[in-house]
Scaffold this active site. Structure first.
Site, PDB file in Angstrom:
ATOM      1  N   ASP A  24      -8.563 -20.480   8.949  1.00 67.29           N
ATOM      2  CA  ASP A  24      -8.139 -21.722   8.287  1.00 67.29           C
ATOM      3  C   ASP A  24      -9.282 -22.723   8.343  1.00 67.29           C
ATOM      4  OD1 ASP A  24      -6.871 -24.032   7.445  1.00 67.29           O
ATOM      5  OD2 ASP A  24      -5.717 -24.295   9.299  1.00 67.29           O
ATOM      6  N   ASP A  56      -7.568 -19.424   4.521  1.00 66.06           N
ATOM      7  CA  ASP A  56      -7.909 -19.730   3.128  1.00 66.06           C
ATOM      8  C   ASP A  56      -9.200 -19.013   2.720  1.00 66.06           C
ATOM      9  OD1 ASP A  56      -9.946 -21.461   4.298  1.00 66.06           O
ATOM     10  OD2 ASP A  56      -8.287 -22.846   4.694  1.00 66.06           O
ATOM     11  N   ASP A  96      -6.038  -6.937  -4.576  1.00 66.66           N
ATOM     12  CA  ASP A  96      -4.726  -6.305  -4.600  1.00 66.66           C
ATOM     13  C   ASP A  96      -4.160  -6.451  -6.014  1.00 66.66           C
ATOM     14  OD1 ASP A  96      -2.198  -5.302  -3.381  1.00 66.66           O
ATOM     15  OD2 ASP A  96      -3.135  -6.046  -1.542  1.00 66.66           O
ATOM     16  N   ASP A 149      -0.622  -1.981  -5.399  1.00 64.73           N
ATOM     17  CA  ASP A 149       0.623  -2.112  -4.658  1.00 64.73           C
ATOM     18  C   ASP A 149       1.729  -1.205  -5.233  1.00 64.73           C
ATOM     19  OD1 ASP A 149       1.972  -3.794  -2.592  1.00 64.73           O
ATOM     20  OD2 ASP A 149       3.251  -4.326  -4.282  1.00 64.73           O
ATOM     21  N   GLU A 190      -1.307   2.488  -3.495  1.00 60.47           N
ATOM     22  CA  GLU A 190      -0.357   2.592  -2.390  1.00 60.47           C
ATOM     23  C   GLU A 190       0.759   3.488  -2.910  1.00 60.47           C
ATOM     24  OE1 GLU A 190       2.440  -0.156   0.508  1.00 60.47           O
ATOM     25  OE2 GLU A 190       2.391  -0.493  -1.640  1.00 60.47           O
ATOM     26  N   HIS A 199      -1.283  -4.482   6.825  1.00 60.08           N
ATOM     27  CA  HIS A 199      -0.398  -5.653   6.916  1.00 60.08           C
ATOM     28  C   HIS A 199       1.084  -5.293   6.920  1.00 60.08           C
ATOM     29  CE1 HIS A 199      -0.600  -4.544   2.761  1.00 60.08           C
ATOM     30  NE2 HIS A 199       0.420  -5.317   2.499  1.00 60.08           N
ATOM     31  N   ASP A 200       1.412  -4.036   6.689  1.00 60.56           N
ATOM     32  CA  ASP A 200       2.823  -3.610   6.671  1.00 60.56           C
ATOM     33  C   ASP A 200       3.222  -2.826   7.912  1.00 60.56           C
ATOM     34  OD1 ASP A 200       3.333  -4.674   4.164  1.00 60.56           O
ATOM     35  OD2 ASP A 200       2.699  -2.852   3.117  1.00 60.56           O
TER      36      ASP A 200
HETATM   37  C1  GLC Z   1       3.739  -3.204  -0.623  1.00 60.08           C
HETATM   38  C2  GLC Z   1       2.986  -4.245   0.147  1.00 60.08           C
HETATM   39  C3  GLC Z   1       3.969  -5.042   0.936  1.00 60.08           C
HETATM   40  C4  GLC Z   1       4.893  -5.733  -0.029  1.00 60.08           C
HETATM   41  C5  GLC Z   1       5.548  -4.735  -0.974  1.00 60.08           C
HETATM   42  C6  GLC Z   1       6.146  -5.435  -2.145  1.00 60.08           C
HETATM   43  O1  GLC Z   1       4.350  -2.280   0.177  1.00 60.08           O
HETATM   44  O2  GLC Z   1       1.994  -3.659   0.921  1.00 60.08           O
HETATM   45  O3  GLC Z   1       3.356  -5.971   1.783  1.00 60.08           O
HETATM   46  O4  GLC Z   1       5.891  -6.412   0.674  1.00 60.08           O
HETATM   47  O5  GLC Z   1       4.628  -3.823  -1.498  1.00 60.08           O
HETATM   48  O6  GLC Z   1       5.147  -5.967  -2.968  1.00 60.08           O
END
Ligand code: GLC
Length: 564
Positions: free
Chosen positions: A25, A33, A102, A204, A258, A333-334
């Site tokens: 930040d 940011d 992304d 994604d 993904e 991040h998931d």
């Molecule tokens: C993917 C992302 C996740 C998000 C989901 C919906 O799995 O990695 O963080 O919540 O898609 O966009």
């Protein structure tokens, strides 16, 4: 090196993933940011990585932290402006770093102008941008939603007396890819970012974009295990190929999808070069090894076994041995932090297991993806109370559990190991109050172990730090292309303590030994023949190799040997 290796920068590159909300930040809002990323570019470059994957930074009401986009061509106000973005990209180019963005196009935010129009009337020009089910047809066939408290992916709207589809939250309506205008909009926005100079996209839930437009009842076998059904849409590969031909092909870019629900048998349909779709994708087999993937998402299964871990990686390596390319990751991040999940974050074993896992990712064939903080061994935070969570996934599942009269204590226990917030706590830069992340209270609590050595500043000057080991191991991968392109052979297949494999390219041979045990172990490697094993790197003191190809490994020790 042989000429026919089909070399590419995105095969040789090492990826560093940044969750911008949690990285740095600079404006005193408690939220990371873009200027924060700029400030840390020299640090990132100094890690030796080549590519940054930036989680979504587009305009978004943040129902799902940027995965609900309301404008694909603007920057989220909390993160800065387009001028900041341009400065970031220029700073990266100067340092010879690539940027992967992304791409979230299975759904938009309900606050995207397309959806605001779409929901107005049945004859609105944007109506067919989304999936609508008119109420006169009756209740639509059940579809599960990840983030819906009721677990339903259909949301009724009175205005037009119809339901819209949302696989994720009610604020994330699914786009209708059947509509050629939607596809054109998407290809145009991709082009917009490529023209700016970005180097690729992480896509994604790209496996979900095609839907069976008849919306049949889910086949029995998919009930409660809906993910493979969602990922098997009838036109998925037509769309990916079209996307490739319309945009991707024109640029030298990297694509990584993904792909939840995509099985090993389907893998080459996505990445066989001759099909011209994607470069690589993230499979979910490892992430589902110890966690249920269906409903409820992420509940614990039996403890995982090393032989299963090896089996998954060996099988996925084999499928790309001749064609296509793989990706390697242990968290993002998931998912919870890798050292807490696959290693051992107790004081005794933290250093060795964090560095052992780094050695693993950097000595396998696919492109390695590291998640910010993994280079310093950041761990799960294990929140005690629901009020500490910020993630829509945990919060909404908690509400569901509450409504069902379920066991909330058990739920919280599970989230300590499973919640996505474990991986989203602020980056630990130093020992100061907010870990050098922010001058104010961060949007998500900082892990207190930043005061106990898990921070960049403390590890910088220390020879034996997770950070400096990471840098060394990155260099080892760069110096030994065999680790990128060489063939892989699993050794000690049924051993539950040590993961051993060889990597071979022409006359270069390496042996990788990774202990997943809390005890000292002696292992004999007799599946391959060699005279000499010369040490390349290790995260612990080396004890002289015995005769008879015996190797002694300390708890969680990792060693790479060059064989002759
Ligand atoms: C993917 C992302 C996740 C998000 C989901 C919906 O799995 O990695 O963080 O919540 O898609 O966009």
């Amino acid at each position: 090196m042989k000429k026919d290796l089909n070399r590419h920068w995105w095969k040789e590159g090492i990826v560093y993933q940044i969750y911008p909300r949690s990285f740095q930040d600079t404006t005193g809002t408690g939220i990371g940011d873009i200027q924060g990323v700029i400030k840390r570019l020299d640090y990132i470059k100094g890690l030796g990585v080549d590519i940054i994957w930036l989680n979504p930074v587009y305009e978004s009401p943040n129902d799902d932290n940027g995965y609900d986009i309301s404008d694909y061509r603007n920057i989220m106000q909390e993160f800065g402006t387009m001028a900041d973005f341009d400065e970031l990209l220029a700073g990266m180019k100067e340092r010879d770093l690539k940027l992967v963005m992304d791409l979230v196009v299975n759904h938009t935010s309900d606050e995207h102008q397309w959806f605001e129009e779409s929901r107005k009337s049945r004859d609105n020009p944007y109506r067919d941008y989304y999936h609508w089910w008119p109420a006169e047809k009756g209740i639509p066939p059940k579809r599960w939603s990840y983030f819906d408290v009721e677990g339903s992916a259909w949301k009724y709207e009175e205005i037009t007396d119809a339901y819209y589809l949302h696989y994720f939250s009610v604020k994330q309506p699914d786009l209708n890819w059947e509509n050629p205008e939607v596809r054109k909009e998407i290809y145009d926005l991709m082009q917009f970012w490529f023209e700016k100079g970005v180097d690729g996209f992480r896509m994604d839930v790209i496996s979900f974009i095609s839907k069976d437009m008849n919306f049949p009842e889910l086949p029995e076998s998919y009930k409660g295990k809906f993910i493979p059904f969602y990922s098997n849409g009838p036109k998925l590969h037509d769309y990916l190929h079209e996307m490739n031909q319309s945009v991707l092909k024109k640029y030298d870019v990297m694509t990584v999808g993904e792909a939840p629900g995509v099985s090993i048998e389907q893998a080459l349909e996505f990445v066989d070069e001759d099909r011209e779709e994607l470069n690589m994708f993230f499979h979910f087999d490892l992430m589902e090894l110890d966690r249920e993937a269906g409903e409820p998402f992420l509940m614990a299964k039996e403890p995982w076994k090393l032989t299963e871990f090896k089996k998954i990686h060996s099988a996925w390596d084999a499928v790309f041995a001749e064609k296509g390319w793989g990706s390697m990751f242990l968290n993002n991040h998931d998912f919870p932090r890798s050292v807490s999940r696959w290693g051992n974050d107790s004081r005794t074993h933290w250093y060795n297991s964090a560095t052992m896992l780094q050695t693993f990712l950097l000595s396998m064939r696919g492109t390695p993806f590291f998640y910010y903080g993994e280079e310093i061994g950041m761990t799960n935070i294990r929140f005690e109370n629901i009020s500490e969570y910020q993630d829509i996934n945990t919060i909404n599942r908690y509400k569901t559990e509450e409504q069902r009269g379920g066991n909330l204590v058990k739920f919280i226990e599970n989230e300590k190991d499973a919640s996505r917030d474990n991986a989203r706590t602020p980056m630990q830069w130093d020992t100061s109050e907010n870990a050098g992340f922010s001058e104010t209270k961060p949007w998500l609590k900082v892990n207190l172990n930043h005061q106990e050595g898990i921070n960049v500043a403390s590890q910088e000057g220390k020879k034996n730090s997770v950070l400096n080991y990471f840098r060394q191991m990155v260099q080892v991968r760069k110096d030994h292309p065999t680790l990128v392109y060489g063939s892989y052979q699993l050794l000690l297949q049924s051993d539950e303590e040590v993961y051993a494999y060889s990597r071979v390219l022409e006359n270069m041979r390496y042996l990788v030994l990774l202990s997943f045990s809390t005890k000292k172990k002696i292992k004999t490697i007799n599946e391959i023949v060699f005279e000499k094993a010369e040490l390349v790197i290790s995260n612990d003191e080396i004890y002289p190799t015995n005769q008879n190809n015996q190797f002694e490994l300390m708890p969680y020790q990792a060693c790479i040997y060059k064989l002759s």
